[in-house]
Design an enzyme around this catalytic site. Structure first.
Site, PDB file in Angstrom:
ATOM      1  CB  CYS A 196      -0.743  -4.531   8.400  1.00 17.80           C
ATOM      2  SG  CYS A 196       0.282  -3.080   8.083  1.00 17.80           S
ATOM      3  CG  ASP A 252      24.564 -36.288  -1.504  1.00 13.54           C
ATOM      4  OD1 ASP A 252      25.197 -37.314  -1.822  1.00 13.54           O
ATOM      5  OD2 ASP A 252      23.320 -36.216  -1.514  1.00 13.54           O
ATOM      6  CB  CYS A 275      -0.915  -0.646   5.321  1.00 12.67           C
ATOM      7  SG  CYS A 275       0.816  -1.099   5.044  1.00 12.67           S
ATOM      8  CD  GLU A 306      -1.359  -2.395   1.971  1.00 13.69           C
ATOM      9  OE1 GLU A 306      -2.164  -3.194   2.471  1.00 13.69           O
ATOM     10  OE2 GLU A 306      -0.106  -2.559   2.031  1.00 13.69           O
ATOM     11  CG  LEU A 365      21.150 -28.591   0.921  1.00 13.60           C
ATOM     12  CD1 LEU A 365      20.944 -29.177   2.298  1.00 13.60           C
ATOM     13  CD2 LEU A 365      20.033 -29.012  -0.023  1.00 13.60           C
ATOM     14  CB  SER A 399      11.064 -39.678   9.812  1.00 14.20           C
ATOM     15  OG  SER A 399      11.947 -40.758  10.045  1.00 14.20           O
ATOM     16  CG  HIS A 431      15.801 -43.850   1.627  1.00 14.00           C
ATOM     17  ND1 HIS A 431      17.135 -43.600   1.432  1.00 14.00           N
ATOM     18  CD2 HIS A 431      15.726 -45.041   2.276  1.00 14.00           C
ATOM     19  CE1 HIS A 431      17.847 -44.593   1.933  1.00 14.00           C
ATOM     20  NE2 HIS A 431      17.020 -45.466   2.463  1.00 14.00           N
ATOM     21  NE  ARG A 438      17.732 -26.484  -3.349  1.00 13.51           N
ATOM     22  CZ  ARG A 438      18.973 -26.909  -3.460  1.00 13.51           C
ATOM     23  NH1 ARG A 438      19.953 -26.029  -3.700  1.00 13.51           N
ATOM     24  NH2 ARG A 438      19.268 -28.194  -3.336  1.00 13.51           N
ATOM     25  CB  THR A 490      15.733 -40.655  -4.904  1.00 15.40           C
ATOM     26  OG1 THR A 490      16.171 -41.493  -3.826  1.00 15.40           O
ATOM     27  CG2 THR A 490      14.225 -40.447  -4.799  1.00 15.40           C
TER      28      THR A 490
END
Length: 375
Positions: free
Chosen positions: A77, A206, A86, A51, A210, A316, A311, A190, A167
């Site tokens: 808000c 690996d 706002c 706004e 990330l 989980s 995996h 991501r 995978t």
């Protein structure tokens, strides 16, 4: 000419990688004849909201907004946070009417923004929850709504697999199952999240970064590592991805070890010295309590949580019913025996299967991207 709320939604999409943990919001101010006087979207946390950007844009264009209509994708808000309310700014500017696609789910707002506008003599309208614009506005901020309504982040699990669901090969080789287009698309997903989560197994196998690569992004998502025994190597590459300044990347390591455990005290101190935050979240069987961890991440203002794990940890999350959405890239190849998407127990009845519903199916280069949610 597109409807002003559609234009506002398009503006909000421009803030997809920018505003976390704040919602992505767009605003368009129109005159009585429909002419656009000003427009804008929310900036990074601590910066002006949509706004304010629209009011500034109108002023820079030399337009008066007296009696004009403000079209916003989320209720203005009504609280003093990093910025001022706002709703008050719109009223003071002389806006005559405000149309919002949705009510803000934040308990500090939750209708108060529109109520204060109405009290100031401004006409107000909020679209029905089932309207197309309201649905789009919610989808743009699905993690923000999740955190406000459930006190949990929206958990999205990303998997890249072969047509037969593998995978990685049995020897662990997994680069690359999907093509470059799918990998680039994965980085775009991501970029929109507040944090990426992985397990210590992935770190040890690996040594990944990330982070978001190949895109010009204003911030890197925070990083969460589930590490029950505090096995995180001090040489892990991800510890070097923090950056500096206000947009520095936080690295949260959740462990099940006790702080007073002498065996891990030195390791804990060394990780903290590397800039990581070590959080104790013990659960049954010496594992991290994943549900408690998600509640803690919501308290840390994590809206969308992107799970990229192996995996075992995937299994989980699924077994505990913690996954809201699945982002799955399927490559048109068969790998035979290998590592599957998730380590799940054998079922004795089809009725016990995890029921999902397709939300979107798209071709990404030679691969297929599936977006699924719990049925």
């Amino acid at each position: 000419m597109p409807h002003p709320l559609q234009t506002a939604l398009n503006l909000a999409r421009q803030a997809l990688w920018l505003t976390s943990p704040n919602p992505r919001v767009g605003c368009v101010i129109t005159a009585s004849d429909g002419a656009v006087l000003g427009q804008g979207h929310t900036q990074r946390a601590g910066g002006p909201h949509a706004e304010i950007m629209a009011l500034r844009d109108a002023a820079e264009r030399g337009h008066s907004v007296q009696g004009a209509t403000a079209w916003v994708t989320l209720e203005p808000c009504a609280h003093q946070g990093r910025t001022g309310p706002c709703c008050d700014a719109l009223a003071v500017a002389g806006i005559g009417r405000v149309v919002a696609a949705m009510t803000d789910p934040n308990p500090k707002v939750a209708g108060q923004g529109m109520a204060r506008l109405a009290a100031a003599g401004v006409q107000t309208e909020t679209l029905a929850p089932g309207s197309d614009e309201a649905i789009e506005a919610r989808e743009l901020n699905i993690g923000f709504f999740s955190r406000m309504e459930r006190a949990l982040p929206w958990v999205r699990m990303k998997v890249a697999a072969s047509l037969d669901g593998q995978t990685a090969l049995q020897n662990g080789q997994s680069q690359w199952i999907t093509g470059p287009e799918a990998r680039a698309d994965g980085h775009a997903w991501r970029a929109r999240v507040c944090a990426i989560l992985t397990g210590i197994g992935t770190v040890l196998e690996d040594d990944p970064l990330l982070n978001v690569r190949g895109l010009d992004v204003p911030r890197q998502p925070h990083l969460v590592v589930v590490d029950s025994r505090l096995d995180m190597p001090l040489t892990a590459k991800l510890l070097d991805t923090q950056g500096t300044g206000e947009q520095a990347r936080q690295i949260w390591i959740y462990t099940a070890t006790a702080p007073q455990d002498a065996q891990h005290a030195g390791k804990r101190a060394a990780l903290i010295a590397r800039g990581a935050t070590v959080i104790d979240m013990p659960g049954p069987g010496g594992k991290v309590d994943l549900a408690a961890m998600l509640r803690d991440l919501a308290r840390r203002e994590i809206n969308e949580l992107h799970v990229e794990a192996g995996h075992k940890l995937n299994g989980s999350f699924i077994r505990e019913g913690l996954v809201d959405e699945y982002l799955i890239y399927i490559a048109p190849q068969l790998l035979g025996p290998g590592q599957g998407m998730a380590n799940l127990p054998a079922l004795t009845a089809l009725s016990d299967a995890v029921k999902l519903a397709f939300h979107a199916v798209d071709r990404i280069g030679p691969d297929v991207r599936l977006l699924l949610r719990r049925a």
